[in-house]
Write an enzyme that holds these catalytic residues in place. Structure first.
Site, PDB file in Angstrom:
ATOM      1  N   HIS A  18       0.842  -1.206   0.000  1.00 47.61           N
ATOM      2  CA  HIS A  18       0.000   0.000   0.000  1.00 47.61           C
ATOM      3  C   HIS A  18       0.875   1.254   0.000  1.00 47.61           C
ATOM      4  O   HIS A  18       0.668   2.172  -0.811  1.00 47.61           O
ATOM      5  CB  HIS A  18      -0.917  -0.006   1.229  1.00 47.61           C
ATOM      6  CG  HIS A  18      -1.721   1.242   1.379  1.00 47.61           C
ATOM      7  ND1 HIS A  18      -2.919   1.427   0.740  1.00 47.61           N
ATOM      8  CD2 HIS A  18      -1.485   2.377   2.081  1.00 47.61           C
ATOM      9  CE1 HIS A  18      -3.394   2.626   1.047  1.00 47.61           C
ATOM     10  NE2 HIS A  18      -2.529   3.219   1.858  1.00 47.61           N
ATOM     11  N   GLU A  19       1.845   1.310   0.890  1.00 47.78           N
ATOM     12  CA  GLU A  19       2.728   2.477   0.975  1.00 47.78           C
ATOM     13  C   GLU A  19       3.608   2.613  -0.264  1.00 47.78           C
ATOM     14  O   GLU A  19       3.919   3.732  -0.681  1.00 47.78           O
ATOM     15  CB  GLU A  19       3.587   2.410   2.238  1.00 47.78           C
ATOM     16  CG  GLU A  19       2.777   2.519   3.526  1.00 47.78           C
ATOM     17  CD  GLU A  19       1.939   3.796   3.616  1.00 47.78           C
ATOM     18  OE1 GLU A  19       2.410   4.859   3.161  1.00 47.78           O
ATOM     19  OE2 GLU A  19       0.819   3.721   4.140  1.00 47.78           O
TER      20      GLU A  19
END
Length: 57
Positions: A18-19
């Protein structure tokens, strides 16, 4: 115990991916990324590639 470790690994993979999506989007839009790190607290490992500091905390 195995289920707790499995949960931590799966959540870790989800958070990192996600990051990393944020990182890729920022780079594609021309935003300078100073640091990409996983975790909180003191630095356990770090490596600078181009202008970005990659670290595990």
């Amino acid at each position: 115990m195995i289920s707790i470790l499995s949960f931590i690994v799966v959540i870790g993979i989800c958070v990192i991916s996600h990051e990393f999506g944020h990182y890729i989007t920022a780079k594609a839009c021309g935003v300078q990324v100073h640091e990409f790190s996983f975790g909180m607290g003191p630095v356990l490992w770090k490596h600078k590639i181009e202008r970005t500091l990659w670290s595990v905390r």
